[in-house]
Design an enzyme around this catalytic site. Structure first.
Site, PDB file in Angstrom:
ATOM      1  N   CYS A 117       0.469  -4.520 -10.538  1.00 30.27           N
ATOM      2  CA  CYS A 117       1.753  -4.642  -9.834  1.00 30.27           C
ATOM      3  C   CYS A 117       1.657  -4.008  -8.449  1.00 30.27           C
ATOM      4  O   CYS A 117       1.342  -2.821  -8.322  1.00 30.27           O
ATOM      5  CB  CYS A 117       2.838  -3.949 -10.665  1.00 30.27           C
ATOM      6  SG  CYS A 117       4.425  -3.787  -9.830  1.00 30.27           S
ATOM      7  N   GLY A 118       1.956  -4.781  -7.411  1.00 29.67           N
ATOM      8  CA  GLY A 118       1.924  -4.267  -6.042  1.00 29.67           C
ATOM      9  C   GLY A 118       2.883  -3.123  -5.808  1.00 29.67           C
ATOM     10  O   GLY A 118       2.548  -2.150  -5.117  1.00 29.67           O
TER      11      GLY A 118
END
Length: 145
Positions: A13-14
């Site tokens: 997840c960024g």
């Protein structure tokens, strides 16, 4: 004095990666819990949600999860049933949760972590998408809210 910061992290997840990088930019090396492999205990999850001042529903991730298939959009479901689903399917736990001595936040957007970091930012920070959050003096560039 040593302060502990814990991040419930998903490396895919960024937002979670940006949050982790901002924690490290403050000079802290957090405890990293990859919650998909090591989900929190029920009481711990409930406490994080409560301490972040969220409802259980607010802490559920819908996108890219079995949320709809499990019928979790049913308003008749109680918090206990939602917690059961989150523990059975950790991908439903929204991310990243960060816990520090200054509080607990669901860091969406990632800059919310700045509210609970015991130490200031040590230098410039730019998010993966190119958004500058912290300048070279360690000061916040834009509130992002």
């Amino acid at each position: 004095m040593t302060t502990t910061v814990t991040i419930y992290h998903n490396p895919a997840c960024g937002t979670s990666r940006n949050t982790l990088a901002m924690i490290r930019n403050s000079g802290a090396e957090p405890v990293i819990v990859e919650y998909l492999q090591h989900p929190p205990q029920r009481e711990q999850l409930a406490a994080m949600i409560r301490d972040a001042r969220l409802s259980v529903r607010d802490a559920i991730r819908q996108k890219g999860t079995p949320y709809a298939e499990l019928g979790l959009d049913n308003p008749a479901l109680a918090d206990e049933q939602l917690l059961d689903a989150m523990l059975a399917h950790p991908i439903l736990i929204n991310r990243p949760f960060v816990v520090s001595t200054l509080g607990t936040r669901l860091c969406r957007p990632s800059e919310l972590v700045l509210e609970i970091l015991p130490n200031p930012q040590q230098g410039a920070f730019t998010k993966e998408d190119g958004e500058v959050v912290i300048d070279a003096r360690g000061q916040r560039v834009s509130p992002g809210r």
